[in-house]
Design a protein around this motif. Sequence first.
Motif, PDB file in Angstrom:
ATOM      1  N   PRO A 291       0.823  -1.210   0.000  1.00 17.64           N
ATOM      2  CA  PRO A 291       0.000   0.000   0.000  1.00 17.64           C
ATOM      3  C   PRO A 291       0.857   1.259   0.000  1.00 17.64           C
ATOM      4  CG  PRO A 291      -0.876  -1.601   1.540  1.00 17.64           C
ATOM      5  CD  PRO A 291       0.450  -2.143   1.087  1.00 17.64           C
ATOM      6  N   ALA A 292       0.696   2.075  -1.005  1.00 18.23           N
ATOM      7  CA  ALA A 292       1.501   3.290  -1.147  1.00 18.23           C
ATOM      8  C   ALA A 292       1.237   4.246   0.009  1.00 18.23           C
ATOM      9  CB  ALA A 292       1.196   3.966  -2.470  1.00 18.23           C
ATOM     10  N   GLN A 293       2.266   4.940   0.423  1.00 19.66           N
ATOM     11  CA  GLN A 293       2.155   5.958   1.466  1.00 19.66           C
ATOM     12  C   GLN A 293       2.238   7.323   0.790  1.00 19.66           C
ATOM     13  OE1 GLN A 293       1.886   4.857   5.060  1.00 19.66           O
ATOM     14  NE2 GLN A 293       1.218   3.266   3.632  1.00 19.66           N
ATOM     15  N   ILE A 294       1.107   8.032   0.767  1.00 14.12           N
ATOM     16  CA  ILE A 294       0.980   9.261  -0.020  1.00 14.12           C
ATOM     17  C   ILE A 294       0.438  10.382   0.867  1.00 14.12           C
ATOM     18  CG2 ILE A 294      -0.174  10.333  -2.008  1.00 14.12           C
ATOM     19  CD1 ILE A 294      -0.347   7.518  -3.232  1.00 14.12           C
ATOM     20  N   VAL A 319       2.247  -4.900   6.190  1.00 16.55           N
ATOM     21  CA  VAL A 319       2.204  -3.869   7.230  1.00 16.55           C
ATOM     22  C   VAL A 319       3.618  -3.377   7.532  1.00 16.55           C
ATOM     23  CG1 VAL A 319       1.528  -3.332   9.599  1.00 16.55           C
ATOM     24  CG2 VAL A 319       0.113  -4.865   8.210  1.00 16.55           C
ATOM     25  N   ARG A 320       4.546  -4.305   7.595  1.00 12.28           N
ATOM     26  CA  ARG A 320       5.937  -3.904   7.823  1.00 12.28           C
ATOM     27  C   ARG A 320       6.444  -3.060   6.656  1.00 12.28           C
ATOM     28  NH1 ARG A 320       7.502  -8.572   8.964  1.00 12.28           N
ATOM     29  NH2 ARG A 320       7.244  -8.425  11.226  1.00 12.28           N
ATOM     30  N   GLU A 405      -3.011   0.460   6.484  1.00  8.39           N
ATOM     31  CA  GLU A 405      -3.929   0.418   5.356  1.00  8.39           C
ATOM     32  C   GLU A 405      -4.197  -1.025   4.942  1.00  8.39           C
ATOM     33  OE1 GLU A 405      -5.378   3.034   4.264  1.00  8.39           O
ATOM     34  OE2 GLU A 405      -4.176   4.540   5.320  1.00  8.39           O
ATOM     35  N   VAL A 406      -5.350  -1.226   4.322  1.00 10.36           N
ATOM     36  CA  VAL A 406      -5.694  -2.554   3.824  1.00 10.36           C
ATOM     37  C   VAL A 406      -4.761  -2.916   2.680  1.00 10.36           C
ATOM     38  CG1 VAL A 406      -7.508  -3.962   2.752  1.00 10.36           C
ATOM     39  CG2 VAL A 406      -8.095  -2.257   4.494  1.00 10.36           C
ATOM     40  N   GLY A 410      -4.664   1.913  -0.335  1.00 13.65           N
ATOM     41  CA  GLY A 410      -3.733   3.021  -0.142  1.00 13.65           C
ATOM     42  C   GLY A 410      -4.378   4.042   0.751  1.00 13.65           C
ATOM     43  N   GLY A 411      -3.632   4.999   1.228  1.00 14.59           N
ATOM     44  CA  GLY A 411      -4.225   5.971   2.109  1.00 14.59           C
ATOM     45  C   GLY A 411      -3.346   7.156   2.374  1.00 14.59           C
TER      46      GLY A 411
END
Length: 418
Positions: A291-294, A319-320, A405-406, A410-411
């Motif tokens: 999941p991208a971190q934006i 998650v890691r 995030e799932v 993404g979130g």
Amino acid sequence: GRSVMTREAAHSRKIVYGRARIGGNVVFLESSGTDNKFLYLVTAIAGHEIDAYEEVWFNDEKIWDGTNYLNNYGSYVAITFYKGDQTAADSGLVAASTKWTADHKLLDTAYMVVKLTYDQEKFAQGLPNISTVIRGKKVFNPTHSSPVWSQNPALCIYDYLRDTKYGLGESTNNILYSSVSAALGVCNETINLSGGGTQVRYTIDGVVDSANSIKSNIETMLGSMAGRLVYSGGKFEIHAGEYVAPTVTIDESMIIGEISVQTKQSRRNAYNGVKGVFVSEEDNYVVADYPAQISSTYATQDGDPIYLDMPLPYTINNVRAQRLAKLALLRSRQQEAITIPCNLTALKFKIGDNISVTNARLGYSAKVFEVVGYSMAFSANQMVVNVEAIETASSIWDWSTSDQEVFLGGGEVSIYDG
């Protein structure tokens, strides 16, 4: 029958740390029996002893679960596993082959002997692509009397530094073990998960290929724990990524010149989003996007999206991977950099140390900086230590269950407000 033996792949030139799914190298192949009914394959998995085999896959189908053959494959497949501690050749293959002899021991090599019985339905697509999930190399652990399997990055990097076969081959005396012990503890710290339960802060799971440079391999391995390797005082030091409160304050008594301040970093070093791939244990150890971190806030400040593509080849948990990506994003936004000319007392600082800076003219009151380098110079008949540092904060290391995030989603990243 027909046989094929490869010489260059006789040893798999790879080190497997933690848990990984690996295809290995087919080093011998021979058919035998009436109408060549049987096919023997020898697949080298790793160039060292491993801890265990957990699964075997044919293409995308699991055919062995660590105990039993699945989907009736037991009638068509027989696998003999060797972990690398064997002292003799496989007796079944020696008896069935004129080419594989008692001298073919593959010492110090983990390998499998796979015997396939021809069946048109089971092997309709021909020879399958064989892979296996393994627990890799055993490494030194201070709590055990002999090497044990571990996913701890500090212990695995310590092992790679000392490995004389494919690693750096460094003497144990030249590695500061107290730093290894401290990094071991940091990696084993627990992080809460949003669905309940915990996970350890950092693990390393993957294949180190000796075809790459040792320097490149070490840097990539360090990325699994957001860590660093420092050479100081004639010894290597291993540090895992965490916030360490400063124990030293630089004030006017140490400063012997003008402080140089850079208030904003180049756009090439600052990002408003971090994305990339990892090896997903949820998807049977295939490469997937974490999941991208934006941050839309940072994107607004920058005027357009600026993404860092950060692959995590030694991370198998999404998650890691998110935690490492968020950390990379927030660290890139630490904009203020300084160079402080100090007296010789600054020589006690190491790369990566956090220091506290107090300076009335600049408005610093115990402002925290991370040392990124230093240089020596002469000025007015005295030695000057120019300490280079960039701002940091404990908040960029924070992680809460609400940040999670799932997977395949993404979130937004919660932004440190300074």
